[in-house]
Enzyme design. Structure first.
Site, PDB file in Angstrom:
ATOM      1  N   HIS A 157     -26.159 -20.391  -0.485  1.00 54.29           N
ATOM      2  CA  HIS A 157     -25.955 -21.603   0.328  1.00 54.29           C
ATOM      3  C   HIS A 157     -26.019 -22.860  -0.539  1.00 54.29           C
ATOM      4  CE1 HIS A 157     -26.823 -18.847   3.676  1.00 54.29           C
ATOM      5  NE2 HIS A 157     -27.842 -18.448   2.933  1.00 54.29           N
ATOM      6  N   SER A 287     -12.662 -40.525 -17.542  1.00 58.30           N
ATOM      7  CA  SER A 287     -12.435 -41.479 -16.465  1.00 58.30           C
ATOM      8  C   SER A 287     -11.982 -42.800 -17.069  1.00 58.30           C
ATOM      9  CB  SER A 287     -13.729 -41.694 -15.665  1.00 58.30           C
ATOM     10  OG  SER A 287     -13.622 -42.839 -14.839  1.00 58.30           O
ATOM     11  N   ARG A 327      20.608  -7.959   8.161  1.00 58.40           N
ATOM     12  CA  ARG A 327      20.208  -9.124   7.350  1.00 58.40           C
ATOM     13  C   ARG A 327      20.630 -10.401   8.047  1.00 58.40           C
ATOM     14  NH1 ARG A 327      22.283 -11.789   2.269  1.00 58.40           N
ATOM     15  NH2 ARG A 327      20.248 -12.667   2.588  1.00 58.40           N
TER      16      ARG A 327
END
Length: 482
Positions: A157, A287, A327
């Site tokens: 978790h 960044s 087809r």
């Protein structure tokens, strides 16, 4: 970037212009497609000649000598006039093969070249992907072996849980990839050739060419299938091979996408914890605004593209479901996009993941610090057992530990301090009988169970054997251009 200025005036798929390998981009290129069409016409002519149709050596030789010199401008002009891509290329081929012109495409329907070429591309696409997947598995296996006994916090978790090891966690990733390897191998081996089946799959045109000789029609199918490098052809088709084949192929690629997404999500989570990082180039910028950042951009790219790969499988599922009777042509435009994009996307995520796994960086000191913060809570059961062995009462000890644990948790959660449970235990006279044992009780290696042994056995029995067929292709390294 390559190309003229005009190239930047129209959309180009980033799968080709930015990401995919040259071999996979070529596999779905017009050059590969249309030269394969010509090869298929040559296979058909050779087989028909061998079985007695009036086709000459000169006609076959003429076709072979022009197999690669395609006039794409002429083909495009023919298609504009005829509104039929196959007939446009029949005319273009016939233009440079005037002697062979009468027998090119003899008895065949468009799907003879179209579908059979698609099956060749699918097969060759798998052959490109499988060694790449093998290399990813190999790199991760080396990583798992190296860190087989490096304790680390497990997470359930995304909350700290019982310890595992860095190598054991990598084996969870490996197990999924080994399943993908088997799935891709099976899908590749299950592919058959459409062969020569005629307009609605009945082989009526070929039966007519061979004057009702069923054995020769079957032998024609077999000869062409073998020349194209397939062991079998589908015994029954409509005008097309069953579009369930596309479903099968793209399902295994979508499943691979799910595996890669999970692995790269884990790497991104661990990067946030500063426990593991993907490779980072010396001059790479994380960044534009925050110079200190080392963003997991490769793992993010894999997740982004894997999401597309998983979504693409809905195309062949829907296409297969709406093929009317023998087809319908509403499959064509969709398949031009979904089939190549699935393989191109799988190709780049494997190349990127190989690059990641060749340079994963582990920070053991950070991992150890995280363990120290959480281990005292996890060691409470061991402390209780040690006290019982020293003559203490389990219930009394449990209550003591419960109170001290809650006090330590309050320091961590309410005050932002470090976990001081161990100091509280050491300061409480009740625990004097086991103070000398605390170091061994809190040794992280006593909390990892059989993780190292599981890694060793798993790599030996499950991983290394699947890599055997690809040993000669293991040395290729991946350098990402972007």
């Amino acid at each position: 970037m390559e190309g003229s200025g005009d190239d930047f005036m129209k959309y180009r798929s980033p799968l080709v212009s930015r990401y995919a390998s040259k071999e996979m981009a070529y596999n779905f290129s017009d050059r590969k497609k249309f030269t394969t069409w010509r090869k298929l016409w040559i296979y058909l002519a050779k087989a028909e000649k061998a079985l007695g149709l009036p086709i000459t050596d000169a006609q076959v030789s003429e076709m072979e000598s022009h197999a690669d010199d395609i006039d794409f401008v002429m083909a495009a002009e023919e298609e504009r006039k005829l509104r039929h891509d196959v007939m446009a290329h029949v005319h273009t081929f016939a233009h440079c093969c005037p002697t062979a012109a009468p027998i090119i495409h003899l008895g065949a329907t468009s799907c003879y070249v179209g579908d059979n070429t698609d099956l060749i591309m699918l097969r060759d696409g798998f052959d490109i992907l499988l060694p790449k997947l093998a290399r990813v598995i190999d790199r991760l296996a080396n990583f798992a072996e190296k860190y087989a006994d490096q304790p680390t916090l497990g997470f359930t978790h995304y909350q700290p849980a019982q310890l595992t090891t860095v190598g054991k966690r990598a084996c969870l990733w490996l197990q999924d990839l080994v399943m993908d390897m088997r799935n891709l191998q099976r899908a590749r081996e299950d592919l058959r050739f459409r062969g020569v089946k005629g307009t609605t799959g009945t082989q009526a045109s070929f039966l007519q060419l061979f004057q009702g000789d069923h054995e020769k029609v079957e032998e024609l199918d077999m000869k062409v299938t073998e020349m194209a490098g397939f062991k079998k052809s589908y015994l029954v088709t409509g005008q097309t091979y069953s579009r369930k084949v596309d479903v099968d192929s793209l399902c295994v690629l979508a499943s691979l996408g799910a595996s890669v997404h999970k692995i790269c999500t884990d790497i991104r989570l661990l990067a946030n914890l500063k426990e593991i990082e993907e490779p980072f180039e010396k001059e790479q910028i994380g960044s534009s605004a925050m110079p200190y950042k080392r963003n997991p951009m490769r793992a993010e790219r894999c997740c982004s593209l894997a999401r597309h790969l998983m979504a693409l499988v809905s195309d062949p599922l829907q296409t297969a479901s709406v093929q009317w009777l023998e087809r319908t042509l509403d499959d064509s435009a969709n398949r031009r996009i979904s089939l190549p994009e699935s393989f191109l996307t799988a190709d780049i995520i494997l190349s990127t993941l190989q690059n990641i796994t060749e340079g994963l960086v582990v920070y053991p000191k950070v991992i150890e610090r995280h363990i120290r913060h959480e281990l005292p809570f996890m060691a409470t059961e061991n402390i209780i057992m040690a006290m019982v062995k020293a003559g203490g009462n389990r219930q009394d000890c449990h209550e003591k530990i419960r109170v001290l644990s809650q006090q330590a948790a309050a320091v961590v959660k309410q005050e932002g301090g470090d976990n001081d449970l161990l100091a509280r235990v050491q300061a409480d006279p009740y625990f004097t009988p086991i103070l000398g044992q605390l170091d061994s009780v809190l040794d992280p290696k006593t909390f990892i169970g059989r993780a190292p042994q599981q890694v060793t056995r798993f790599l030996s029995e499950e991983v290394r054997p699947v890599l055997e067929p690809y040993k000669c292709k293991m040395d290729v390294k991946i350098e990402l251009e972007l």
